[in-house]
Design a protein around this motif. Structure first.
Motif, PDB file in Angstrom:
ATOM      1  N   LEU A  31       6.335   8.846  -2.178  1.00 39.21           N
ATOM      2  CA  LEU A  31       7.553   8.094  -1.854  1.00 39.21           C
ATOM      3  C   LEU A  31       7.306   6.939  -0.894  1.00 39.21           C
ATOM      4  N   THR A  32       6.230   6.986  -0.143  1.00 42.46           N
ATOM      5  CA  THR A  32       6.029   6.063   0.967  1.00 42.46           C
ATOM      6  C   THR A  32       5.120   4.889   0.636  1.00 42.46           C
ATOM      7  N   TYR A  33       4.140   5.083  -0.243  1.00 46.47           N
ATOM      8  CA  TYR A  33       3.112   4.069  -0.462  1.00 46.47           C
ATOM      9  C   TYR A  33       3.068   3.614  -1.918  1.00 46.47           C
ATOM     10  N   ALA A  34       2.668   2.360  -2.093  1.00 46.24           N
ATOM     11  CA  ALA A  34       2.404   1.829  -3.429  1.00 46.24           C
ATOM     12  C   ALA A  34       1.173   2.537  -4.004  1.00 46.24           C
ATOM     13  N   PRO A  35       1.082   2.637  -5.332  1.00 45.72           N
ATOM     14  CA  PRO A  35      -0.090   3.296  -5.925  1.00 45.72           C
ATOM     15  C   PRO A  35      -1.412   2.656  -5.491  1.00 45.72           C
ATOM     16  N   ASP A  36      -1.404   1.339  -5.261  1.00 48.94           N
ATOM     17  CA  ASP A  36      -2.627   0.626  -4.880  1.00 48.94           C
ATOM     18  C   ASP A  36      -2.631   0.253  -3.391  1.00 48.94           C
ATOM     19  N   VAL A  37      -1.982   1.073  -2.562  1.00 48.17           N
ATOM     20  CA  VAL A  37      -1.919   0.822  -1.123  1.00 48.17           C
ATOM     21  C   VAL A  37      -3.321   0.598  -0.554  1.00 48.17           C
ATOM     22  N   VAL A  38      -3.392  -0.272   0.452  1.00 46.80           N
ATOM     23  CA  VAL A  38      -4.646  -0.500   1.167  1.00 46.80           C
ATOM     24  C   VAL A  38      -4.382  -0.157   2.628  1.00 46.80           C
ATOM     25  N   TRP A  39      -5.188   0.782   3.165  1.00 43.65           N
ATOM     26  CA  TRP A  39      -5.029   1.232   4.548  1.00 43.65           C
ATOM     27  C   TRP A  39      -6.289   0.853   5.318  1.00 43.65           C
ATOM     28  N   HIS A  40      -6.097   0.032   6.347  1.00 43.40           N
ATOM     29  CA  HIS A  40      -7.193  -0.420   7.197  1.00 43.40           C
ATOM     30  C   HIS A  40      -7.222   0.439   8.453  1.00 43.40           C
ATOM     31  N   GLU A  41      -8.250   1.258   8.587  1.00 44.42           N
ATOM     32  CA  GLU A  41      -8.496   2.022   9.808  1.00 44.42           C
ATOM     33  C   GLU A  41      -9.571   1.272  10.597  1.00 44.42           C
ATOM     34  N   PRO A  42      -9.753   1.605  11.872  1.00 48.57           N
ATOM     35  CA  PRO A  42     -10.763   0.898  12.650  1.00 48.57           C
ATOM     36  C   PRO A  42     -12.171   0.951  12.044  1.00 48.57           C
ATOM     37  N   LEU A  96      -4.698  10.127  22.619  1.00 49.36           N
ATOM     38  CA  LEU A  96      -4.848   8.760  22.118  1.00 49.36           C
ATOM     39  C   LEU A  96      -3.493   8.106  21.933  1.00 49.36           C
ATOM     40  N   THR A  97      -3.493   6.796  22.022  1.00 48.52           N
ATOM     41  CA  THR A  97      -2.322   6.012  21.634  1.00 48.52           C
ATOM     42  C   THR A  97      -2.791   4.955  20.653  1.00 48.52           C
ATOM     43  N   GLY A  98      -1.855   4.398  19.940  1.00 46.28           N
ATOM     44  CA  GLY A  98      -2.193   3.345  18.988  1.00 46.28           C
ATOM     45  C   GLY A  98      -0.946   2.786  18.357  1.00 46.28           C
ATOM     46  N   MET A  99      -1.151   2.081  17.265  1.00 47.08           N
ATOM     47  CA  MET A  99      -0.025   1.511  16.544  1.00 47.08           C
ATOM     48  C   MET A  99      -0.366   1.363  15.070  1.00 47.08           C
ATOM     49  N   ASP A 100       0.676   1.446  14.258  1.00 50.20           N
ATOM     50  CA  ASP A 100       0.575   1.152  12.837  1.00 50.20           C
ATOM     51  C   ASP A 100       1.396  -0.090  12.564  1.00 50.20           C
ATOM     52  N   ILE A 101       0.849  -0.979  11.761  1.00 45.85           N
ATOM     53  CA  ILE A 101       1.561  -2.156  11.283  1.00 45.85           C
ATOM     54  C   ILE A 101       1.478  -2.108   9.768  1.00 45.85           C
ATOM     55  N   ALA A 102       2.623  -2.262   9.110  1.00 43.51           N
ATOM     56  CA  ALA A 102       2.645  -2.149   7.659  1.00 43.51           C
ATOM     57  C   ALA A 102       3.365  -3.331   7.029  1.00 43.51           C
ATOM     58  N   ARG A 103       2.877  -3.726   5.863  1.00 45.63           N
ATOM     59  CA  ARG A 103       3.576  -4.689   5.013  1.00 45.63           C
ATOM     60  C   ARG A 103       4.196  -3.887   3.885  1.00 45.63           C
ATOM     61  N   CYS A 104       5.478  -4.113   3.667  1.00 47.24           N
ATOM     62  CA  CYS A 104       6.225  -3.336   2.682  1.00 47.24           C
ATOM     63  C   CYS A 104       6.723  -4.256   1.571  1.00 47.24           C
ATOM     64  N   LYS A 105       6.883  -3.678   0.402  1.00 49.57           N
ATOM     65  CA  LYS A 105       7.401  -4.426  -0.746  1.00 49.57           C
ATOM     66  C   LYS A 105       8.018  -3.427  -1.718  1.00 49.57           C
ATOM     67  N   ASP A 106       9.185  -3.750  -2.209  1.00 45.39           N
ATOM     68  CA  ASP A 106       9.863  -2.920  -3.211  1.00 45.39           C
ATOM     69  C   ASP A 106      10.032  -1.472  -2.747  1.00 45.39           C
ATOM     70  N   GLY A 107      10.302  -1.288  -1.445  1.00 45.02           N
ATOM     71  CA  GLY A 107      10.626   0.037  -0.930  1.00 45.02           C
ATOM     72  C   GLY A 107       9.448   0.938  -0.626  1.00 45.02           C
ATOM     73  N   VAL A 108       8.223   0.392  -0.611  1.00 46.29           N
ATOM     74  CA  VAL A 108       7.042   1.187  -0.278  1.00 46.29           C
ATOM     75  C   VAL A 108       6.097   0.362   0.599  1.00 46.29           C
ATOM     76  N   ILE A 109       5.188   1.044   1.265  1.00 44.36           N
ATOM     77  CA  ILE A 109       4.151   0.370   2.043  1.00 44.36           C
ATOM     78  C   ILE A 109       3.039  -0.058   1.087  1.00 44.36           C
ATOM     79  N   VAL A 110       2.690  -1.346   1.135  1.00 41.55           N
ATOM     80  CA  VAL A 110       1.613  -1.841   0.280  1.00 41.55           C
ATOM     81  C   VAL A 110       0.323  -2.056   1.065  1.00 41.55           C
ATOM     82  N   GLU A 111       0.457  -2.263   2.381  1.00 44.53           N
ATOM     83  CA  GLU A 111      -0.720  -2.440   3.217  1.00 44.53           C
ATOM     84  C   GLU A 111      -0.418  -1.888   4.598  1.00 44.53           C
ATOM     85  N   LEU A 112      -1.348  -1.108   5.142  1.00 45.93           N
ATOM     86  CA  LEU A 112      -1.175  -0.449   6.426  1.00 45.93           C
ATOM     87  C   LEU A 112      -2.391  -0.738   7.293  1.00 45.93           C
ATOM     88  N   TYR A 113      -2.135  -1.101   8.553  1.00 50.60           N
ATOM     89  CA  TYR A 113      -3.184  -1.342   9.540  1.00 50.60           C
ATOM     90  C   TYR A 113      -2.979  -0.364  10.688  1.00 50.60           C
TER      91      TYR A 113
END
Length: 123
Positions: A31-42, A96-113
């Protein structure tokens, strides 16, 4: 769109990365991510839902009993969302602390940092 982005950011943190049950976690991922989501971890880039399913399970196994908590409200601007987080053993101060930044499109996350700030405990 900002309330939809805010919902996605909360679901990303709480319904995916805090969910120990694989079936519920996988349903949240669908429900949350596009099928081709790209997730950038450190230290890596994850591509696609299946790889995200595997990486979420790895994180839960690597840190049993640890939980993510939002660190402040979600910020949203157009199709971008930002949510700070705290991470550590349940019922204890975060490690730990941190942050997530996401680009969304059509109701799902397409890219996550995901950014990790490091220890939140005083030195």
């Amino acid at each position: 769109m900002s309330s939809a982005v805010a919902d996605l950011m909360r679901r990303n943190l709480l319904d995916v990365f805090n969910e120990p049950d694989p079936e519920r976690r996988n349903a949240a991922i669908a429900l949350t991510y596009a099928p081709d989501v790209v997730w950038h971890e450190p230290d890596r880039v994850i591509r696609g839902r299946e790889a995200l399913v595997q990486r979420a399970a790895e994180l839960l196994a690597e840190f049993p009993g640890w939980v993510f908590q939002p660190d402040g409200p979600v910020s949203a601007l157009d199709d971008l969302g930002h949510l700070g987080y705290r991470f550590g053993p349940a019922g204890q101060p975060p490690v730990l602390t941190g942050m997530d930044i996401a680009r969304c499109k059509d109701g799902v996350i397409v890219e996550l940092y995901t950014f990790v700030n490091g220890s939140s405990q005083p030195s």
